[in-house]
Design a protein around this motif. Structure first.
Motif, PDB file in Angstrom:
ATOM      1  N   ARG A 107       0.936  -1.729  -0.064  1.00  0.00           N
ATOM      2  CA  ARG A 107      -0.079  -0.021  -0.038  1.00  0.00           C
ATOM      3  C   ARG A 107       0.966   1.430   0.115  1.00  0.00           C
ATOM      4  N   TYR A 108       1.840   1.433   0.505  1.00  0.00           N
ATOM      5  CA  TYR A 108       3.034   2.336   0.958  1.00  0.00           C
ATOM      6  C   TYR A 108       4.122   2.134  -0.072  1.00  0.00           C
ATOM      7  N   LYS A 109       4.232   1.867  -1.083  1.00  0.00           N
ATOM      8  CA  LYS A 109       5.806   0.744  -1.837  1.00  0.00           C
ATOM      9  C   LYS A 109       7.256   2.952  -1.848  1.00  0.00           C
ATOM     10  N   HIS A 110       6.337   3.453  -1.811  1.00  0.00           N
ATOM     11  CA  HIS A 110       7.449   4.384  -1.099  1.00  0.00           C
ATOM     12  C   HIS A 110       7.730   4.482  -0.472  1.00  0.00           C
ATOM     13  N   SER A 111       7.432   4.113   0.980  1.00  0.00           N
ATOM     14  CA  SER A 111       8.692   4.033   2.423  1.00  0.00           C
ATOM     15  C   SER A 111       9.704   3.300   2.214  1.00  0.00           C
ATOM     16  N   HIS A 112      10.351   3.522   1.355  1.00  0.00           N
ATOM     17  CA  HIS A 112      11.535   3.473   1.612  1.00  0.00           C
ATOM     18  C   HIS A 112      12.531   3.050   3.217  1.00  0.00           C
ATOM     19  N   SER A 113      12.365   3.600   3.834  1.00  0.00           N
ATOM     20  CA  SER A 113      12.816   4.231   5.119  1.00  0.00           C
ATOM     21  C   SER A 113      12.163   3.070   6.081  1.00  0.00           C
ATOM     22  N   LEU A 114      10.627   2.951   6.238  1.00  0.00           N
ATOM     23  CA  LEU A 114      10.428   1.846   7.025  1.00  0.00           C
ATOM     24  C   LEU A 114      10.842   1.443   6.529  1.00  0.00           C
ATOM     25  N   LEU A 115      10.263   0.866   5.358  1.00  0.00           N
ATOM     26  CA  LEU A 115      10.614  -0.908   4.927  1.00  0.00           C
ATOM     27  C   LEU A 115      11.707  -1.478   5.051  1.00  0.00           C
ATOM     28  N   LYS A 116      13.081  -0.579   4.763  1.00  0.00           N
ATOM     29  CA  LYS A 116      14.559  -0.878   5.747  1.00  0.00           C
ATOM     30  C   LYS A 116      14.391  -0.827   7.066  1.00  0.00           C
ATOM     31  N   ALA A 117      13.889  -0.125   7.707  1.00  0.00           N
ATOM     32  CA  ALA A 117      13.964  -0.188   8.899  1.00  0.00           C
ATOM     33  C   ALA A 117      13.418  -1.825   9.322  1.00  0.00           C
ATOM     34  N   LEU A 118      11.996  -2.541   8.539  1.00  0.00           N
ATOM     35  CA  LEU A 118      11.477  -3.145   8.830  1.00  0.00           C
ATOM     36  C   LEU A 118      12.105  -4.312   8.677  1.00  0.00           C
ATOM     37  N   GLY A 119      13.222  -4.443   7.750  1.00  0.00           N
ATOM     38  CA  GLY A 119      14.087  -5.279   7.204  1.00  0.00           C
ATOM     39  C   GLY A 119      14.569  -6.030   7.837  1.00  0.00           C
ATOM     40  N   ILE A 120      15.754  -4.623   8.161  1.00  0.00           N
ATOM     41  CA  ILE A 120      16.405  -4.666   9.190  1.00  0.00           C
ATOM     42  C   ILE A 120      16.499  -6.214  10.465  1.00  0.00           C
ATOM     43  N   ALA A 121      14.981  -5.271  11.170  1.00  0.00           N
ATOM     44  CA  ALA A 121      14.680  -5.831  12.246  1.00  0.00           C
ATOM     45  C   ALA A 121      13.957  -7.606  11.963  1.00  0.00           C
ATOM     46  N   ILE A 122      13.810  -7.082  10.853  1.00  0.00           N
ATOM     47  CA  ILE A 122      12.880  -9.006  10.183  1.00  0.00           C
ATOM     48  C   ILE A 122      13.987 -10.266  10.376  1.00  0.00           C
ATOM     49  N   PHE A 123      15.469  -9.633   9.806  1.00  0.00           N
ATOM     50  CA  PHE A 123      16.410  -9.809   9.210  1.00  0.00           C
ATOM     51  C   PHE A 123      17.538 -10.374  10.974  1.00  0.00           C
ATOM     52  N   VAL A 124      17.140  -9.477  12.015  1.00  0.00           N
ATOM     53  CA  VAL A 124      17.873  -9.775  13.044  1.00  0.00           C
ATOM     54  C   VAL A 124      17.750 -10.559  13.941  1.00  0.00           C
ATOM     55  N   ILE A 125      16.027 -10.435  14.288  1.00  0.00           N
ATOM     56  CA  ILE A 125      15.194 -11.219  15.354  1.00  0.00           C
ATOM     57  C   ILE A 125      15.319 -13.118  14.292  1.00  0.00           C
ATOM     58  N   SER A 126      15.317 -13.360  12.818  1.00  0.00           N
ATOM     59  CA  SER A 126      15.408 -14.373  12.533  1.00  0.00           C
ATOM     60  C   SER A 126      16.992 -14.648  12.467  1.00  0.00           C
ATOM     61  N   PHE A 127      17.902 -14.200  12.466  1.00  0.00           N
ATOM     62  CA  PHE A 127      18.999 -14.904  12.759  1.00  0.00           C
ATOM     63  C   PHE A 127      19.475 -15.024  14.115  1.00  0.00           C
ATOM     64  N   VAL A 128      18.491 -14.519  15.172  1.00  0.00           N
ATOM     65  CA  VAL A 128      18.835 -14.605  16.986  1.00  0.00           C
ATOM     66  C   VAL A 128      18.108 -15.886  16.929  1.00  0.00           C
ATOM     67  N   LEU A 129      16.935 -16.141  16.693  1.00  0.00           N
ATOM     68  CA  LEU A 129      16.174 -17.348  16.345  1.00  0.00           C
ATOM     69  C   LEU A 129      16.810 -18.944  16.083  1.00  0.00           C
ATOM     70  N   VAL A 130      17.438 -18.143  14.673  1.00  0.00           N
ATOM     71  CA  VAL A 130      18.731 -19.311  14.351  1.00  0.00           C
ATOM     72  C   VAL A 130      19.658 -19.798  15.089  1.00  0.00           C
ATOM     73  N   SER A 131      19.703 -19.006  15.756  1.00  0.00           N
ATOM     74  CA  SER A 131      20.936 -19.441  16.219  1.00  0.00           C
ATOM     75  C   SER A 131      21.282 -19.507  18.255  1.00  0.00           C
ATOM     76  N   ILE A 132      20.170 -19.683  18.826  1.00  0.00           N
ATOM     77  CA  ILE A 132      19.547 -19.752  20.292  1.00  0.00           C
ATOM     78  C   ILE A 132      19.897 -21.111  20.436  1.00  0.00           C
ATOM     79  N   PRO A 133      19.523 -21.814  19.222  1.00  0.00           N
ATOM     80  CA  PRO A 133      19.527 -23.259  19.720  1.00  0.00           C
ATOM     81  C   PRO A 133      20.657 -23.710  19.895  1.00  0.00           C
ATOM     82  N   THR A 134      21.570 -23.084  19.119  1.00  0.00           N
ATOM     83  CA  THR A 134      23.032 -23.520  18.622  1.00  0.00           C
ATOM     84  C   THR A 134      23.466 -23.636  20.592  1.00  0.00           C
TER      85      THR A 134
END
Length: 479
Positions: free
Chosen positions: A51-78
């Protein structure tokens, strides 16, 4: 995402049933909480991207947050296994930990290398400005022509008529309010190419309307106003153009139009009305007399229908009974009609002289260049700057990327030469308006009939429009 949501629901039920602190370890609780946080973040990013595809800064911030959380999720078991294991130096744990560290180091190295290369590249080469694109428009529409059938006509004024064309059922037609189509008319056995702005709301995908104004000695406009009848078939391509309203970008707009320049504005207004948008709109419309008001009834209806719509009509040749505004566009007129000059985007459309004056008035009032968009009408005219060419004069054109050297006669355009010699240059309107064919000149002199399809950046980088350009001497093109 559906699978992740099911897993998150299952985890939340486990938390609710077993309790957090008593039966579950800390690392497992953290793992479940991160999954519960990840699901809404993913949903939010999809919503914003759609709906708001020109909100590049917000999309970038969300992308970084999702990546960090996903990385932590994968790393926790190890990591948790490493901390809990009595033999922390076991081969399996060392391999797992080493793999995570190596992946992180490799990713950091690749990122740094890419950034360094991009800096070196941008510093060492001449910047390439890409050809002007038409965002938010179905790409296939712009490439493939479609066959339209004239369904009905409606007289607007004594010299203006609206023509409604039926779009083929198999064609998914999409446009932005303010864009135009390029038509290939067949008039008295001769093929005539003309571009006309879409005057209907693009919400309607089954038909499209144009509103040509009759001009003296105008081959196409005279034909459409006097001889076009329902059943007429025509080939059209598009939509094209950078002059359009986008509700995601333009919260407040001021439309400044003269004469037939109202056609893209009426499309924007009807689009806003169809979607019931809360956009604040001011229309400043200039015509000679009351008989020249195009879309008079529709503008009256929109005045009643749109709560945030302000309409100012000005006549340059009013009759004695006229009680409204008269004269021409001035700083005083704009200051009185537009209370907020700091935030709206200004759309200008009309004769070149009118738009030059309007732009000067707005700049004088403090409106910044980036908030002024304009569209010009009119057929291409030969450049007055061209030097007289001798009969039979031939120029040389080098298409560098295609590795072809061609000879061109004095009357041919660069696009015609490219087509004859198999050089692929994308094109749209063939009248210098849409900017699709913008191509860079590497050396030599090229004269253009019109420059409307080029941005200021493209002009500065040496781009031309081959569809309305002619070579002066030897020319090298990046095509």
């Amino acid at each position: 995402m559906a699978l992740l949501s099911v897993m998150a629901y299952s985890m939340s039920q486990r938390l609710a049933g077993l309790g957090i602190t008593v039966h579950l370890s800390t690392h497992l609780v953290l793992h479940v909480v991160l999954v519960l946080v990840l699901v809404p973040l993913l949903l939010l990013k999809v919503l914003i991207a759609r709906r708001y595809k020109h909100s590049h800064s917000l999309l970038k911030a969300l992308g970084i947050a999702i990546f960090v959380i996903s990385f932590v999720l994968v790393s926790i078991p190890t990591l948790s296994e490493l901390l809990r294991s009595p033999n922390s130096g076991s081969l399996g744990l060392r391999l797992a930990t080493g793999l995570v560290v190596v992946v992180c180091i490799v990713q950091c190295v690749l990122v740094m290398k890419t950034r360094k290369q991009s800096r070196v590249s941008s510093a060492s080469r001449i910047p390439e400005i890409p050809p002007q694109a038409t965002p938010l428009t179905n790409h296939d529409n712009a490439k493939d022509p479609m066959n339209l059938l004239l369904a009905q006509t409606e007289q607007q004024t004594h010299d203006t008529k609206t023509l409604r064309f039926q779009v083929p059922k198999e064609r998914r037609f999409r446009a932005k309010p303010g864009q135009f189509l390029t038509f290939q008319w067949t008039i008295d056995g001769r093929r005539v190419t003309r571009s006309y702005t879409i005057s209907s709301s693009p919400i309607h995908e089954d038909y499209v309307e144009i509103t040509p104004k009759r001009t003296e000695n105008g081959c196409a406009s005279v034909f459409l106003n006097e001889r076009a009848r329902p059943g007429l078939a025509v080939e059209a391509s598009g939509p094209y153009g950078q002059f359009y309203f986008d509700e995601a970008l333009h919260r407040s707009i001021v439309l400044v139009a003269a004469g037939s320049g109202i056609t893209p504005m009426i499309s924007m207004l009807c689009y806003i009305d169809d979607l019931k948008l809360a956009t604040c709109v001011t229309l400043l419309y200039f015509v000679r007399t009351r008989a020249d008001i195009i879309f008079d009834n529709e503008l009256s209806r929109l005045t009643r229908s749109l709560p945030n719509f302000k309409y100012e009509l000005c006549l340059s040749r009013p009759d004695p009974t006229w009680k409204g505004r008269s004269g021409r566009l001035t700083e005083e007129f704009v200051a009185q009609s537009v209370t907020d000059l700091d935030s709206p985007t200004f759309f200008l459309c009309g004769p070149n002289g009118f738009m030059d004056n309007a732009r000067h008035v707005l700049l004088t009032l403090g409106v910044t260049q980036d908030r002024i968009l304009q569209e010009s009408f009119g057929e291409s005219k030969p450049s007055t700057e061209s030097r007289p060419l001798e009969a039979g004069a031939v120029e040389t054109v080098v298409f560098l990327h295609s590795e072809k050297v061609c000879q061109i006669s004095s009357g041919s355009t660069l696009l015609e030469l490219a087509e004859r010699n198999g050089v692929q240059i994308p094109f749209g309107c063939r009248q210098g308006q849409c900017g699709t064919c913008a191509t860079r000149v590497l050396s030599g002199i090229v004269l253009m009939d019109v420059e409307a399809g080029l941005t200021a950046e493209q002009k500065g980088a040496g781009y031309v429009l081959p569809c309305v350009s002619r070579a002066e001497g030897t020319v090298v093109l990046s095509a």
